[in-house]
Write a protein that holds these residues in place. Structure first.
Motif, PDB file in Angstrom:
ATOM      1  N   ALA A  25       0.842  -1.198   0.000  1.00 29.41           N
ATOM      2  CA  ALA A  25       0.000   0.000   0.000  1.00 29.41           C
ATOM      3  C   ALA A  25       0.877   1.248   0.000  1.00 29.41           C
ATOM      4  O   ALA A  25       1.981   1.257   0.534  1.00 29.41           O
ATOM      5  CB  ALA A  25      -0.907   0.006   1.219  1.00 29.41           C
ATOM      6  N   SER A  26       0.378   2.280  -0.637  1.00 29.16           N
ATOM      7  CA  SER A  26       1.041   3.589  -0.598  1.00 29.16           C
ATOM      8  C   SER A  26      -0.031   4.641  -0.413  1.00 29.16           C
ATOM      9  O   SER A  26      -1.209   4.404  -0.675  1.00 29.16           O
ATOM     10  CB  SER A  26       1.827   3.834  -1.886  1.00 29.16           C
ATOM     11  OG  SER A  26       0.932   4.004  -2.971  1.00 29.16           O
ATOM     12  N   LYS A  27       0.394   5.821   0.015  1.00 33.93           N
ATOM     13  CA  LYS A  27      -0.565   6.911   0.218  1.00 33.93           C
ATOM     14  C   LYS A  27      -1.278   7.242  -1.085  1.00 33.93           C
ATOM     15  O   LYS A  27      -2.500   7.415  -1.120  1.00 33.93           O
ATOM     16  CB  LYS A  27       0.132   8.149   0.777  1.00 33.93           C
ATOM     17  CG  LYS A  27       0.561   8.017   2.213  1.00 33.93           C
ATOM     18  CD  LYS A  27       1.210   9.315   2.691  1.00 33.93           C
ATOM     19  CE  LYS A  27       1.703   9.187   4.124  1.00 33.93           C
ATOM     20  NZ  LYS A  27       2.338  10.415   4.599  1.00 33.93           N
ATOM     21  N   SER A  28      -0.517   7.298  -2.173  1.00 39.10           N
ATOM     22  CA  SER A  28      -1.106   7.637  -3.474  1.00 39.10           C
ATOM     23  C   SER A  28      -2.145   6.604  -3.903  1.00 39.10           C
ATOM     24  O   SER A  28      -3.230   6.945  -4.382  1.00 39.10           O
ATOM     25  CB  SER A  28      -0.019   7.754  -4.545  1.00 39.10           C
ATOM     26  OG  SER A  28       0.837   8.827  -4.256  1.00 39.10           O
ATOM     27  N   ALA A  29      -1.816   5.313  -3.728  1.00 34.21           N
ATOM     28  CA  ALA A  29      -2.741   4.252  -4.134  1.00 34.21           C
ATOM     29  C   ALA A  29      -4.004   4.286  -3.284  1.00 34.21           C
ATOM     30  O   ALA A  29      -5.119   4.102  -3.799  1.00 34.21           O
ATOM     31  CB  ALA A  29      -2.057   2.896  -4.025  1.00 34.21           C
ATOM     32  N   LEU A  30      -3.854   4.533  -1.985  1.00 27.84           N
ATOM     33  CA  LEU A  30      -5.021   4.592  -1.109  1.00 27.84           C
ATOM     34  C   LEU A  30      -5.920   5.779  -1.448  1.00 27.84           C
ATOM     35  O   LEU A  30      -7.142   5.643  -1.507  1.00 27.84           O
ATOM     36  CB  LEU A  30      -4.582   4.676   0.357  1.00 27.84           C
ATOM     37  CG  LEU A  30      -3.930   3.405   0.918  1.00 27.84           C
ATOM     38  CD1 LEU A  30      -3.333   3.683   2.289  1.00 27.84           C
ATOM     39  CD2 LEU A  30      -4.934   2.283   0.997  1.00 27.84           C
ATOM     40  N   VAL A  31      -5.335   6.942  -1.690  1.00 27.56           N
ATOM     41  CA  VAL A  31      -6.126   8.127  -2.040  1.00 27.56           C
ATOM     42  C   VAL A  31      -6.819   7.916  -3.383  1.00 27.56           C
ATOM     43  O   VAL A  31      -7.993   8.256  -3.554  1.00 27.56           O
ATOM     44  CB  VAL A  31      -5.245   9.394  -2.044  1.00 27.56           C
ATOM     45  CG1 VAL A  31      -5.992  10.582  -2.637  1.00 27.56           C
ATOM     46  CG2 VAL A  31      -4.774   9.715  -0.633  1.00 27.56           C
ATOM     47  N   GLU A  32      -6.103   7.310  -4.343  1.00 24.83           N
ATOM     48  CA  GLU A  32      -6.706   7.058  -5.655  1.00 24.83           C
ATOM     49  C   GLU A  32      -7.883   6.083  -5.550  1.00 24.83           C
ATOM     50  O   GLU A  32      -8.935   6.283  -6.156  1.00 24.83           O
ATOM     51  CB  GLU A  32      -5.656   6.526  -6.626  1.00 24.83           C
ATOM     52  CG  GLU A  32      -6.195   6.425  -8.046  1.00 24.83           C
ATOM     53  CD  GLU A  32      -5.107   6.136  -9.067  1.00 24.83           C
ATOM     54  OE1 GLU A  32      -5.486   5.755 -10.187  1.00 24.83           O
ATOM     55  OE2 GLU A  32      -3.914   6.294  -8.751  1.00 24.83           O
ATOM     56  N   ALA A  33      -7.721   5.034  -4.742  1.00 21.87           N
ATOM     57  CA  ALA A  33      -8.809   4.069  -4.561  1.00 21.87           C
ATOM     58  C   ALA A  33     -10.001   4.723  -3.881  1.00 21.87           C
ATOM     59  O   ALA A  33     -11.161   4.472  -4.244  1.00 21.87           O
ATOM     60  CB  ALA A  33      -8.321   2.878  -3.745  1.00 21.87           C
ATOM     61  N   ALA A  34      -9.734   5.565  -2.885  1.00 22.66           N
ATOM     62  CA  ALA A  34     -10.828   6.249  -2.194  1.00 22.66           C
ATOM     63  C   ALA A  34     -11.558   7.201  -3.132  1.00 22.66           C
ATOM     64  O   ALA A  34     -12.790   7.280  -3.121  1.00 22.66           O
ATOM     65  CB  ALA A  34     -10.285   7.006  -0.983  1.00 22.66           C
ATOM     66  N   LEU A  35     -10.810   7.922  -3.954  1.00 30.84           N
ATOM     67  CA  LEU A  35     -11.445   8.821  -4.921  1.00 30.84           C
ATOM     68  C   LEU A  35     -12.244   8.044  -5.966  1.00 30.84           C
ATOM     69  O   LEU A  35     -13.334   8.462  -6.370  1.00 30.84           O
ATOM     70  CB  LEU A  35     -10.396   9.706  -5.609  1.00 30.84           C
ATOM     71  CG  LEU A  35      -9.885  10.878  -4.780  1.00 30.84           C
ATOM     72  CD1 LEU A  35      -8.708  11.559  -5.477  1.00 30.84           C
ATOM     73  CD2 LEU A  35     -11.005  11.884  -4.541  1.00 30.84           C
ATOM     74  N   ALA A  36     -11.712   6.913  -6.412  1.00 30.71           N
ATOM     75  CA  ALA A  36     -12.451   6.088  -7.378  1.00 30.71           C
ATOM     76  C   ALA A  36     -13.765   5.616  -6.783  1.00 30.71           C
ATOM     77  O   ALA A  36     -14.803   5.626  -7.448  1.00 30.71           O
ATOM     78  CB  ALA A  36     -11.593   4.899  -7.807  1.00 30.71           C
ATOM     79  N   GLN A  37     -13.738   5.213  -5.525  1.00 32.29           N
ATOM     80  CA  GLN A  37     -14.960   4.774  -4.847  1.00 32.29           C
ATOM     81  C   GLN A  37     -15.938   5.934  -4.714  1.00 32.29           C
ATOM     82  O   GLN A  37     -17.133   5.790  -4.955  1.00 32.29           O
ATOM     83  CB  GLN A  37     -14.610   4.206  -3.464  1.00 32.29           C
ATOM     84  CG  GLN A  37     -15.780   3.698  -2.668  1.00 32.29           C
ATOM     85  CD  GLN A  37     -16.337   2.397  -3.210  1.00 32.29           C
ATOM     86  OE1 GLN A  37     -15.660   1.680  -3.955  1.00 32.29           O
ATOM     87  NE2 GLN A  37     -17.557   2.083  -2.861  1.00 32.29           N
ATOM     88  N   PHE A  38     -15.439   7.092  -4.337  1.00 28.84           N
ATOM     89  CA  PHE A  38     -16.293   8.257  -4.135  1.00 28.84           C
ATOM     90  C   PHE A  38     -16.890   8.755  -5.451  1.00 28.84           C
ATOM     91  O   PHE A  38     -18.051   9.166  -5.499  1.00 28.84           O
ATOM     92  CB  PHE A  38     -15.480   9.380  -3.475  1.00 28.84           C
ATOM     93  CG  PHE A  38     -16.266  10.634  -3.214  1.00 28.84           C
ATOM     94  CD1 PHE A  38     -17.159  10.689  -2.166  1.00 28.84           C
ATOM     95  CD2 PHE A  38     -16.114  11.747  -4.031  1.00 28.84           C
ATOM     96  CE1 PHE A  38     -17.895  11.836  -1.917  1.00 28.84           C
ATOM     97  CE2 PHE A  38     -16.853  12.895  -3.790  1.00 28.84           C
ATOM     98  CZ  PHE A  38     -17.734  12.938  -2.731  1.00 28.84           C
TER      99      PHE A  38
END
Length: 192
Positions: free
Chosen positions: A26-39
């Motif tokens: 996991a990385s910060k960028s991957a987590l933020v991107e996944a959260a934005l994709a979900q949102f």
């Protein structure tokens, strides 16, 4: 190359993001991107189908619940009308015995309800299905020139029930699996 975006987070959210990024892979960028994709998934039609499907299922469940509640309402109303129409007032001397018998019958009734709810079986649906099958069978045999198995003209007139202690047995409830022999109007048991 991916574009770089700067965002401001609260201290609590930044701490949670840092803790989540420490997991393997996991990385910060991957987590933020996944959260934005979900949102932002509202733009994706495939995800909307699953939401639409869930809403359709909920709608069907609500329709079934509405139908079941209408059946319960009509059943209670018909039973109350019948009970009020055919039950004469009891003499004071018979009230205690009648209350004890009523409590015993109610206990059996509650046990049957508990058993059916636990098993998930619906007596009302079983009865409706049985009546539908009987009507189809009756219509088929009448169509073949055979006499009908049941006619409303054969149903006896409903009269007020007897006083407590009379000769005829008129139970308000029977055990499940019991016969209809002791019910008024069935198998030769008179109503009056």
């Amino acid at each position: 190359m991916k574009p770089r975006i700067g965002v401001y987070l609260s201290e609590q959210m930044a701490a949670r993001l840092t803790a989540a990024a420490k997991r393997p892979g996991a990385s910060k960028s991957a987590l933020v991107e996944a959260a934005l994709a979900q949102f932002l998934r509202a733009d994706d039609d495939t995800d909307n189908l699953s939401v639409d499907h869930r809403l359709t299922l909920l709608g069907r469940q609500l329709e079934q619940l509405d139908r079941d509640l209408r059946i319960v309402n009509e059943t209670v109303a018909l039973q109350a009308r019948y009970h009020l129409a055919v039950t004469p007032p009891l003499p004071a001397a018979a009230l205690r015995t009648a209350c004890m018998l009523g409590a015993e019958r109610f206990d059996e009734f509650a046990a049957q309800v508990e058993r059916r709810v636990h098993l998930g079986t619906s007596l009302m649906q079983e009865t409706i299905d049985r009546i539908g099958t009987t009507k189809r069978d009756t219509q088929a045999s009448v169509g073949e020139g055979m006499p009908a198995a049941y006619s409303p003209a054969q149903e006896p007139d409903v009269h007020a029930s007897n006083q407590l202690g009379s000769d005829t047995h008129n139970p308000a409830a029977v055990r499940e699996g019991g016969s209809l022999i002791n019910f008024p109007g069935k198998a030769g048991i008179p109503l009056h």
